[in-house]
Structures are given as C-alpha cells and as structure tokens.
Design a protein around this motif. Structure first.
Motif, PDB file in Angstrom:
ATOM      1  N   SER A   1      -2.587   0.193   7.234  1.00 43.78           N
ATOM      2  CA  SER A   1      -2.621   1.075   6.065  1.00 43.78           C
ATOM      3  C   SER A   1      -3.967   1.786   5.973  1.00 43.78           C
ATOM      4  CB  SER A   1      -2.372   0.274   4.783  1.00 43.78           C
ATOM      5  OG  SER A   1      -3.383  -0.704   4.599  1.00 43.78           O
ATOM      6  N   GLY A   2      -3.990   2.879   5.235  1.00 52.29           N
ATOM      7  CA  GLY A   2      -5.212   3.644   5.067  1.00 52.29           C
ATOM      8  C   GLY A   2      -5.897   3.318   3.752  1.00 52.29           C
ATOM      9  N   PRO A   3      -7.171   3.672   3.624  1.00 52.33           N
ATOM     10  CA  PRO A   3      -7.893   3.436   2.373  1.00 52.33           C
ATOM     11  C   PRO A   3      -7.406   4.360   1.265  1.00 52.33           C
ATOM     12  CG  PRO A   3      -9.268   4.660   3.899  1.00 52.33           C
ATOM     13  CD  PRO A   3      -8.019   4.298   4.649  1.00 52.33           C
ATOM     14  N   ILE A   4      -7.808   4.040   0.036  1.00 53.21           N
ATOM     15  CA  ILE A   4      -7.446   4.818  -1.143  1.00 53.21           C
ATOM     16  C   ILE A   4      -8.622   5.707  -1.545  1.00 53.21           C
ATOM     17  CG2 ILE A   4      -6.905   4.675  -3.606  1.00 53.21           C
ATOM     18  CD1 ILE A   4      -4.565   3.860  -2.019  1.00 53.21           C
TER      19      ILE A   4
ATOM     20  N   PRO B   1       0.832  -1.207   0.000  1.00 56.96           N
ATOM     21  CA  PRO B   1       0.000   0.000   0.000  1.00 56.96           C
ATOM     22  C   PRO B   1       0.863   1.252   0.000  1.00 56.96           C
ATOM     23  CG  PRO B   1       0.165  -0.863   2.213  1.00 56.96           C
ATOM     24  CD  PRO B   1       0.912  -1.824   1.327  1.00 56.96           C
ATOM     25  N   PHE B   2       0.224   2.399  -0.239  1.00 57.18           N
ATOM     26  CA  PHE B   2       0.956   3.670  -0.244  1.00 57.18           C
ATOM     27  C   PHE B   2       1.250   4.152   1.173  1.00 57.18           C
ATOM     28  CE2 PHE B   2      -0.954   3.825  -4.514  1.00 57.18           C
ATOM     29  CZ  PHE B   2       0.194   4.041  -5.243  1.00 57.18           C
ATOM     30  N   THR B   3       0.434   3.732   2.137  1.00 58.71           N
ATOM     31  CA  THR B   3       0.683   4.088   3.531  1.00 58.71           C
ATOM     32  C   THR B   3       0.593   2.829   4.384  1.00 58.71           C
ATOM     33  OG1 THR B   3      -1.657   4.518   3.996  1.00 58.71           O
ATOM     34  CG2 THR B   3      -0.342   6.368   3.201  1.00 58.71           C
ATOM     35  N   GLY B   4       1.342   2.787   5.462  1.00 57.99           N
ATOM     36  CA  GLY B   4       1.251   1.664   6.380  1.00 57.99           C
ATOM     37  C   GLY B   4       1.893   0.402   5.815  1.00 57.99           C
ATOM     38  N   ASP B   5       1.592  -0.713   6.465  1.00 59.39           N
ATOM     39  CA  ASP B   5       2.166  -2.005   6.100  1.00 59.39           C
ATOM     40  C   ASP B   5       1.137  -2.878   5.406  1.00 59.39           C
ATOM     41  OD1 ASP B   5       4.981  -2.064   7.287  1.00 59.39           O
ATOM     42  OD2 ASP B   5       3.803  -1.381   9.004  1.00 59.39           O
ATOM     43  N   SER B   6       1.635  -3.771   4.595  1.00 54.96           N
ATOM     44  CA  SER B   6       0.759  -4.597   3.773  1.00 54.96           C
ATOM     45  C   SER B   6       0.041  -5.661   4.591  1.00 54.96           C
ATOM     46  CB  SER B   6       1.568  -5.286   2.673  1.00 54.96           C
ATOM     47  OG  SER B   6       0.762  -6.209   1.985  1.00 54.96           O
ATOM     48  N   HIS B   7      -1.228  -5.900   4.247  1.00 57.50           N
ATOM     49  CA  HIS B   7      -1.958  -7.039   4.797  1.00 57.50           C
ATOM     50  C   HIS B   7      -2.475  -7.940   3.673  1.00 57.50           C
ATOM     51  CE1 HIS B   7      -4.963  -3.788   4.246  1.00 57.50           C
ATOM     52  NE2 HIS B   7      -5.765  -4.766   3.877  1.00 57.50           N
TER      53      HIS B   7
ATOM     54  N   ASP C   1      -9.998  -5.481  16.058  1.00 53.79           N
ATOM     55  CA  ASP C   1      -8.818  -4.951  16.720  1.00 53.79           C
ATOM     56  C   ASP C   1      -8.334  -3.811  15.839  1.00 53.79           C
ATOM     57  OD1 ASP C   1      -6.299  -4.333  17.663  1.00 53.79           O
ATOM     58  OD2 ASP C   1      -5.770  -6.416  18.094  1.00 53.79           O
ATOM     59  N   ARG C   2      -8.421  -2.580  16.320  1.00 50.87           N
ATOM     60  CA  ARG C   2      -8.132  -1.415  15.492  1.00 50.87           C
ATOM     61  C   ARG C   2      -6.672  -1.364  15.040  1.00 50.87           C
ATOM     62  NH1 ARG C   2     -12.089   2.554  15.883  1.00 50.87           N
ATOM     63  NH2 ARG C   2     -10.935   3.516  14.181  1.00 50.87           N
ATOM     64  N   ALA C   3      -5.813  -2.133  15.684  1.00 51.23           N
ATOM     65  CA  ALA C   3      -4.405  -2.127  15.303  1.00 51.23           C
ATOM     66  C   ALA C   3      -4.127  -3.008  14.094  1.00 51.23           C
ATOM     67  CB  ALA C   3      -3.539  -2.589  16.473  1.00 51.23           C
ATOM     68  N   LEU C   4      -5.071  -3.881  13.740  1.00 52.70           N
ATOM     69  CA  LEU C   4      -4.854  -4.828  12.653  1.00 52.70           C
ATOM     70  C   LEU C   4      -5.474  -4.320  11.355  1.00 52.70           C
ATOM     71  CD1 LEU C   4      -5.588  -8.194  14.515  1.00 52.70           C
ATOM     72  CD2 LEU C   4      -3.401  -7.005  14.247  1.00 52.70           C
ATOM     73  N   GLY C   5      -4.889  -4.710  10.253  1.00 57.77           N
ATOM     74  CA  GLY C   5      -5.400  -4.279   8.961  1.00 57.77           C
ATOM     75  C   GLY C   5      -6.574  -5.076   8.456  1.00 57.77           C
ATOM     76  N   LEU C   6      -6.815  -6.247   9.032  1.00 55.65           N
ATOM     77  CA  LEU C   6      -7.889  -7.127   8.572  1.00 55.65           C
ATOM     78  C   LEU C   6      -8.858  -7.442   9.699  1.00 55.65           C
ATOM     79  CD1 LEU C   6      -6.219  -9.929   6.402  1.00 55.65           C
ATOM     80  CD2 LEU C   6      -7.856  -8.229   5.599  1.00 55.65           C
ATOM     81  N   GLY C   7     -10.152  -7.452   9.367  1.00 54.60           N
ATOM     82  CA  GLY C   7     -11.169  -7.988  10.250  1.00 54.60           C
ATOM     83  C   GLY C   7     -11.557  -9.385   9.788  1.00 54.60           C
TER      84      GLY C   7
END
Length: 252
Positions: free
Chosen positions: A119-122, A47-53, A173-179
C-alpha cells in the motif's frame, strides 16, 4: 523460506478494543473490515491502495501488544526451518502456527492468500505524508545479538546499521509493506525486577514529525519523549509507538 507478506497485529484488551480500533483507524487513514473469527475478534485496517499490513485482535486476557504474522506458501514446511534457527513452537492451530523467537517475541506462520500488493502512504490536508511501515522489536541487551541473527536468517535479509548504536535494521524487501528494526533495551529487567522478554512497537514514517505529532495529539495521543529524528508517542490508552523522520515511500 520465501516470505510473501508481513502483517503487524495490534492485540487489544477487550475493554479497550473499540477505543483503540477507532484511534488506529483514524491515524492510519484506514477503513475497518467487518469483524471475523469465531468470536468476531479479528478485523483488518484496510488502506485506500494496495493490501493491508495492519490488523487488530481483541484478546480476553493480558494487556495486549503487537505481534507479527509471516505469510508463506507452506507454513508447516517453513516451521522446520524456524525451529532449526531457534524458534520455539507455542501453539499449533489448524489455520496457523504460533512461535516465539529466542528472546520471546511472538509471531505466527500463516498461509498467504493471493499476491499481496504494497500500500502507499497517505497525504493529509496539511500536505504531510505518512504511513505505518515498520515493526520495531525491543530486545533485552543480553539477547540482542542472538535475536538480530535469528531475524536476519529467518527473513533472509542482511542487517544495516541504524541511526543510533542500539538500533539494527534488516534491509528492506521492497515488495513487503513492513520493515523490521531491532532495538537493544537499556536493561534486561522490568520495573518489577523480573526479566523482560522481547516485545514490539510500531513505527510511522512521515515527511513532518511536527505536523504528524499534532495530528495524533488531536485524536488523543500524548508525547512521551522527543528525539532528534523521532518522537515516542502514547495512544489514548498508553500504548507506545514512534513517529519517525523517514521517507514514507522508501522507508529510508
């Protein structure tokens, strides 16, 4: 067991790998990392921001699918708890452990590296905002309650009701990129009459399902079914996923 990160792996058949990576890179607004692995079979959708999930894998046999990587400080220590909860060891590799849930959903226990950041949305040109932020586990009806209990205990996350009776989510968990969402299938057998095992698909959250569907169709996807709050899509080779009317920043 403290889960530090979750990664969804898209497993592509060798003949489809290039086409599929191009498509999923495009709809997620990602770049693709250099290939890695002994056969250059792994890559990351960055992704452009954050880490990949989201990651991709080329497989030599079978139709592919989606599996989950669970990142931990000590996977082998966590494996004891996974087994006690009802998980079954499939393969023991030096770098990771492959398990199956009680209903047959494949997942891996892997070591965490660093401190991953969500990561953030696009935001797309038509002003639509979107992100793939959820893995949905599709479970045969006779195993559904057992599977919900397994994933809730494994992740330490309580359940929450979904928008329909057949859907149960785990509180985010708000710290994780996936629900994680679980869906009870209508039948426990496939078209061939054999019992089905749990599998998974990806869900995308967006501020406009209509705009997002149109964008995906432009890359070669097709609409399978439309519902009130989501649309089931098939990518160019038929892999199904959902575009859902949810807040891309919170997942709600």
């Amino acid at each position: 067991m403290q889960i530090r990160w979750l990664t969804a792996y898209l497993d592509f058949a060798a003949a489809q790998f290039g086409t599929e990576v191009t498509y999923w890179r495009a709809i997620t607004g990602s770049t693709v990392s250099p290939p890695r692995g002994p056969h250059r079979e792994f890559a990351t959708l960055e992704p452009f921001t954050g880490d990949s999930h989201l990651r991709v894998q080329r497989i030599e046999e079978g139709p592919g699918g989606v599996h989950l990587d669970i990142h931990l400080d000590d996977p082998r220590r966590a494996a004891v708890e996974v087994t006690e909860l009802g998980g079954s060891l499939v393969a023991d590799h030096p770098t990771h452990l492959v398990y199956e849930s009680p209903a047959g959903m494949r997942f891996c226990l892997v070591p965490v590296h660093g401190t991953p950041r969500r990561s953030g949305p696009i935001r797309w040109p038509e002003d639509t905002i979107s992100i793939i932020d959820q893995i949905c586990i599709d479970v045969p009806p006779t195993m559904f309650d057992r599977e919900v209990t397994f994933w809730s205990l494994l992740t330490g996350r309580p359940t929450r009701p979904g928008s329909r009776p057949e859907l149960i989510g785990l509180r985010r968990d708000r710290a994780l990129g996936l629900g994680i969402l679980l869906q009870r299938l209508d039948s426990g057998t496939g078209d061939d009459g054999f019992p089905v095992r749990a599998s998974a698909h990806l869900d995308l959250a967006t501020t406009s399902v209509v705009d997002e569907v149109g964008r995906h169709e432009g890359w070669g996807a097709t609409v399978v079914t439309r519902f009130a709050h989501w649309t089931v899509m098939a990518d160019p080779v038929g892999r199904r996923y959902c575009i859902t009317d949810r807040n891309p920043r919170t997942g709600q």
